[in-house]
Design a protein around this motif. Structure first.
Motif, short mmCIF file in Angstrom:
data_model
loop_
_atom_site.label_atom_id
_atom_site.label_comp_id
_atom_site.label_asym_id
_atom_site.label_seq_id
_atom_site.Cartn_x
_atom_site.Cartn_y
_atom_site.Cartn_z
N ALA A 20 0.85 -1.12 0.06
CA ALA A 20 0.03 -0.06 0.04
C ALA A 20 0.93 1.17 -0.10
O ALA A 20 2.02 1.31 0.81
N LEU A 21 0.46 2.27 -0.93
CA LEU A 21 1.45 3.52 -1.24
C LEU A 21 0.44 4.60 -1.03
O LEU A 21 -0.70 4.57 -1.50
N THR A 22 0.98 5.69 -0.79
CA THR A 22 0.19 6.99 -0.79
C THR A 22 0.43 7.63 -2.15
O THR A 22 1.33 7.11 -2.90
N TYR A 23 -0.28 8.51 -2.44
CA TYR A 23 0.00 9.29 -3.90
C TYR A 23 1.27 9.84 -3.96
O TYR A 23 2.03 9.87 -5.18
N ALA A 24 1.73 10.13 -2.90
CA ALA A 24 3.35 10.89 -2.90
C ALA A 24 4.16 9.92 -3.11
O ALA A 24 5.06 9.99 -3.74
N GLU A 25 4.01 8.75 -2.45
CA GLU A 25 4.98 7.54 -2.53
C GLU A 25 4.89 6.99 -4.08
O GLU A 25 6.02 6.69 -4.74
N VAL A 26 3.65 7.03 -4.86
CA VAL A 26 3.39 6.78 -6.11
C VAL A 26 4.31 7.92 -7.00
O VAL A 26 5.08 7.59 -7.91
N ALA A 27 4.33 9.13 -6.73
CA ALA A 27 4.89 9.95 -7.31
C ALA A 27 6.34 9.68 -7.20
O ALA A 27 7.12 9.87 -8.26
N HIS B 287 11.64 8.28 -9.76
CA HIS B 287 12.73 7.26 -10.10
C HIS B 287 12.71 6.34 -11.36
O HIS B 287 13.77 6.44 -12.16
N VAL B 288 11.53 6.21 -11.86
CA VAL B 288 11.40 5.40 -13.37
C VAL B 288 11.80 6.55 -14.55
O VAL B 288 12.68 6.06 -15.31
N LEU B 289 11.43 7.57 -14.32
CA LEU B 289 11.40 8.64 -15.16
C LEU B 289 12.81 9.49 -14.95
O LEU B 289 13.16 10.07 -16.27
N GLY B 290 13.26 9.19 -13.81
CA GLY B 290 14.59 10.03 -14.04
C GLY B 290 14.69 11.54 -13.69
O GLY B 290 15.64 12.21 -13.82
N ARG B 291 13.25 11.86 -13.27
CA ARG B 291 13.17 13.49 -13.12
C ARG B 291 11.95 13.48 -12.04
O ARG B 291 11.15 12.43 -12.04
N PRO B 292 11.71 14.63 -11.52
CA PRO B 292 10.81 14.56 -10.44
C PRO B 292 9.20 14.48 -11.00
O PRO B 292 8.98 15.17 -12.03
#
Length: 182
Positions: A64-71, A76-81
């Protein structure tokens, strides 16, 4: 089968790639997002094996993740914020209506957002691996699928490596910004 919040809802947020953010109704609590591919695999097993008649299968992802953790996962995957912008109910409702969503659908989604806001969707079950023998896909898989898709596209809902294609309305237009569907 009772699946929790679909991971593929994030694939319908082109602003993740375009603007480095996604806006959804304000929800603070973690959610155990489930991949539609995992739902399909469970459905296939339930429909083709014995012992499921009359049973209820609650389907969730592996955490279970928060929306902030999903962001953070998208960052991490996109390599940008990438950031989550939690909208107050009135702003979220207005944005959905402006996007062309029918009022009855907006009302239903706002009710779900209010129910999830402070908890209620964080439970993680072992149903997917218990029935399929495979660990659920989880948020990192969905983030990687979004990163590999073109802006405005969404994945096929399958496993990593499967093709992604544009999601179009029947008249060939790009679909308006989507909001979560539990």
């Amino acid at each position: 089968m009772r699946p929790n919040f679909y991971l593929q809802n994030f694939l319908r947020q082109p602003s993740i790639r375009a603007a480095g953010e996604f806006s959804l109704p304000l929800i603070h609590a973690p959610i155990s997002f489930v991949d539609v591919g995992d739902i399909a695999h469970v459905a296939a097993r339930v429909l083709t094996t014995e012992g499921h008649d009359g049973r209820v299968h609650d389907l969730t992802g592996p955490e279970a993740l928060t929306y902030a953790e999903v962001a953070d996962e998208f960052s991490h995957v996109l390599g940008r914020p990438v950031r989550y912008v939690g909208l107050p109910d009135d702003e979220a409702r207005a944005a959905m209506l402006r996007g062309g969503m029918p009022e009855f659908h907006v009302d239903a989604l706002m009710e779900v957002a209010r129910a999830y806001r402070e908890g209620g969707a964080e439970t993680v079950t072992s149903t997917v691996p218990d029935i399929t023998g495979v660990r659920p896909s989880g948020v990192p898989h969905s983030c990687a699928g979004t990163a590999g898709s073109s802006a405005g596209s969404r994945g096929s809902g399958g496993r990593a490596g499967e093709p992604a294609g544009p999601h179009r309305l029947s008249r060939g237009r790009e679909e308006p910004p989507a909001w979560p569907v539990p």
